[in-house]
Design an enzyme around this catalytic site. Structure first.
Site, mmCIF file in Angstrom:
data_model
loop_
_atom_site.group_PDB
_atom_site.id
_atom_site.type_symbol
_atom_site.label_atom_id
_atom_site.label_comp_id
_atom_site.label_asym_id
_atom_site.label_seq_id
_atom_site.Cartn_x
_atom_site.Cartn_y
_atom_site.Cartn_z
ATOM 1 N N ARG A 138 0.858 -1.013 0.193
ATOM 2 C CA ARG A 138 -0.030 0.171 -0.064
ATOM 3 C C ARG A 138 0.813 1.166 -0.016
ATOM 4 O O ARG A 138 2.041 1.130 0.400
ATOM 5 C CB ARG A 138 -1.000 0.060 1.289
ATOM 6 C CG ARG A 138 -1.895 -1.155 1.197
ATOM 7 C CD ARG A 138 -2.991 -0.892 2.348
ATOM 8 N NE ARG A 138 -2.330 -0.954 3.777
ATOM 9 C CZ ARG A 138 -2.831 -0.241 4.774
ATOM 10 N NH1 ARG A 138 -4.333 0.147 4.705
ATOM 11 N NH2 ARG A 138 -2.518 -0.126 5.998
ATOM 12 N N VAL A 171 7.429 -8.497 9.781
ATOM 13 C CA VAL A 171 8.839 -8.158 9.649
ATOM 14 C C VAL A 171 9.513 -7.993 10.874
ATOM 15 O O VAL A 171 10.521 -8.049 11.133
ATOM 16 C CB VAL A 171 9.044 -6.541 9.075
ATOM 17 C CG1 VAL A 171 8.727 -6.701 7.647
ATOM 18 C CG2 VAL A 171 8.392 -5.493 9.889
ATOM 19 N N ASN A 207 10.847 -0.450 3.910
ATOM 20 C CA ASN A 207 9.621 0.712 3.762
ATOM 21 C C ASN A 207 8.387 0.343 5.018
ATOM 22 O O ASN A 207 7.663 1.210 5.493
ATOM 23 C CB ASN A 207 8.886 0.580 2.649
ATOM 24 C CG ASN A 207 7.666 1.673 2.773
ATOM 25 O OD1 ASN A 207 7.838 2.862 2.807
ATOM 26 N ND2 ASN A 207 6.323 0.891 2.393
ATOM 27 N N SER A 236 11.212 9.388 7.899
ATOM 28 C CA SER A 236 10.034 10.241 7.979
ATOM 29 C C SER A 236 10.580 11.464 8.458
ATOM 30 O O SER A 236 11.439 11.765 9.066
ATOM 31 C CB SER A 236 9.049 9.775 9.077
ATOM 32 O OG SER A 236 8.110 10.913 9.191
ATOM 33 N N TYR A 287 6.859 6.658 17.223
ATOM 34 C CA TYR A 287 7.199 6.760 15.640
ATOM 35 C C TYR A 287 8.190 7.822 15.421
ATOM 36 O O TYR A 287 9.287 7.459 14.609
ATOM 37 C CB TYR A 287 5.846 7.109 14.851
ATOM 38 C CG TYR A 287 6.166 7.256 13.377
ATOM 39 C CD1 TYR A 287 5.906 6.250 12.691
ATOM 40 C CD2 TYR A 287 6.540 8.376 12.542
ATOM 41 C CE1 TYR A 287 6.043 6.091 11.242
ATOM 42 C CE2 TYR A 287 6.583 8.500 11.514
ATOM 43 C CZ TYR A 287 6.316 7.378 10.618
ATOM 44 O OH TYR A 287 6.569 7.345 9.198
ATOM 45 N N ALA A 319 10.737 8.533 17.289
ATOM 46 C CA ALA A 319 11.982 7.909 18.002
ATOM 47 C C ALA A 319 12.540 6.813 17.104
ATOM 48 O O ALA A 319 13.641 6.645 16.719
ATOM 49 C CB ALA A 319 11.846 7.221 19.308
ATOM 50 N N LYS A 322 11.933 6.708 13.814
ATOM 51 C CA LYS A 322 12.574 7.138 12.494
ATOM 52 C C LYS A 322 13.721 7.858 12.626
ATOM 53 O O LYS A 322 14.589 7.940 11.912
ATOM 54 C CB LYS A 322 11.366 7.921 11.887
ATOM 55 C CG LYS A 322 9.915 7.161 11.381
ATOM 56 C CD LYS A 322 10.347 5.992 10.463
ATOM 57 C CE LYS A 322 9.303 5.449 9.649
ATOM 58 N NZ LYS A 322 9.449 4.619 8.699
#
Length: 267
Positions: free
Chosen positions: A28, A76, A102, A160, A174, A176, A178
């Protein structure tokens, strides 16, 4: 001992006639467009997603070119699942020379704004770190030895804006994860550069997709006011940058983070 051999651009293409690319989170949004772009560039492409129905929908959207496309449901965060998938891709096509990490998750509040630290459970924190940071580590660790043996590889981590600046929408977990991905990129680039392997990170800003919701959602209207170019990004634009970094001619860019934010962040 580290190798000091110079690797000529395109060596792998000359030797094998084709590249094999693996994309995590490829069903997606940005991941799907990266898969689509790689297929258009002539690569053999394998991808994973966490839900089987997403895999099947993506295969339908891509036209199911089964001679050049292979996909499975894989978590993953599960090293055993990742290992088995990599083994099946190798059995089908040979060694993987391009990896795009990704896959990522970004839990939000009901209003789609960032959760506060006080609203976050330890379990939610751990799950985001596992998917967004440990997942890339797992796949890099799995594929680096064969890339070293070949003397060639391209690894692109999808970060990001939230890991580069004060996160306005994403939560602390999120952001942290990235930010950590930028650090992992630099460390892996240092370790793998002598073997003809580049490791880079791309950091998209607000890119509209089925994951971010419609443009007129309140959270997106607010985000638009912060973007100097006056529009949202597209998944296709992110895929173009990914394809650029995956090219055999890009052997002198490594350890870099490329911001794709419409000017919202520049460093």
């Amino acid at each position: 001992m580290r190798s000091t051999n110079m690797v000529k651009p395109g060596r792998l293409i000359i030797e094998s006639g084709r590249h094999v690319a693996l994309v995590t989170g490829g069903a997606r949004g940005i991941g799907l467009e990266i898969v689509r772009r790689f297929l258009g560039d002539g690569y053999l492409v394998a991808f994973v997603a966490t839900k089987g129905e997403h895999v099947e929908r993506a295969l339908d959207l891509l036209g199911r070119p089964e001679d050049r496309l292979y996909a499975e449901r894989v978590d993953v965060t599960r090293q055993d699942e990742a290992e088995r998938f990599v083994d099946r891709v190798r059995a089908r096509w040979g060694e993987i020379s391009i990896l795009v990490n990704n896959a990522g998750i970004s839990p939000k509040r009901i209003d789609q704004n960032a959760p506060w630290l006080s609203q976050m459970s330890p379990a939610e924190w751990a799950r985001v770190i596992d998917v967004n940071l440990t997942g890339p580590f797992t796949f890099i660790r799995l594929l680096a030895p064969s890339m070293i043996a070949k003397g060639y590889g391209r690894i692109i981590n999808v970060g990001s804006l939230a890991g580069r600046a004060i996160p306005m929408i994403a939560g602390p977990h999120y952001a942290a994860s990235k930010a950590g991905l930028v650090g992992l990129t630099r460390a892996a680039a240092r370790d793998l550069a002598p073997y003809g392997i580049t490791v880079d990170c791309i950091a998209p800003g607000r890119v509209l997709s089925d994951l971010t919701g419609p443009a007129d959602a309140a959270v997106n209207r607010s985000a638009l006011n912060r973007i100097p170019v006056g529009r949202f990004g597209t998944a296709e634009e992110v895929a173009h940058v990914t394809a650029f970094l995956a090219s055999p001619m890009m052997g002198f860019i490594t350890g870099a983070t490329i911001d794709i934010t419409g000017g919202e962040f520049a460093a």
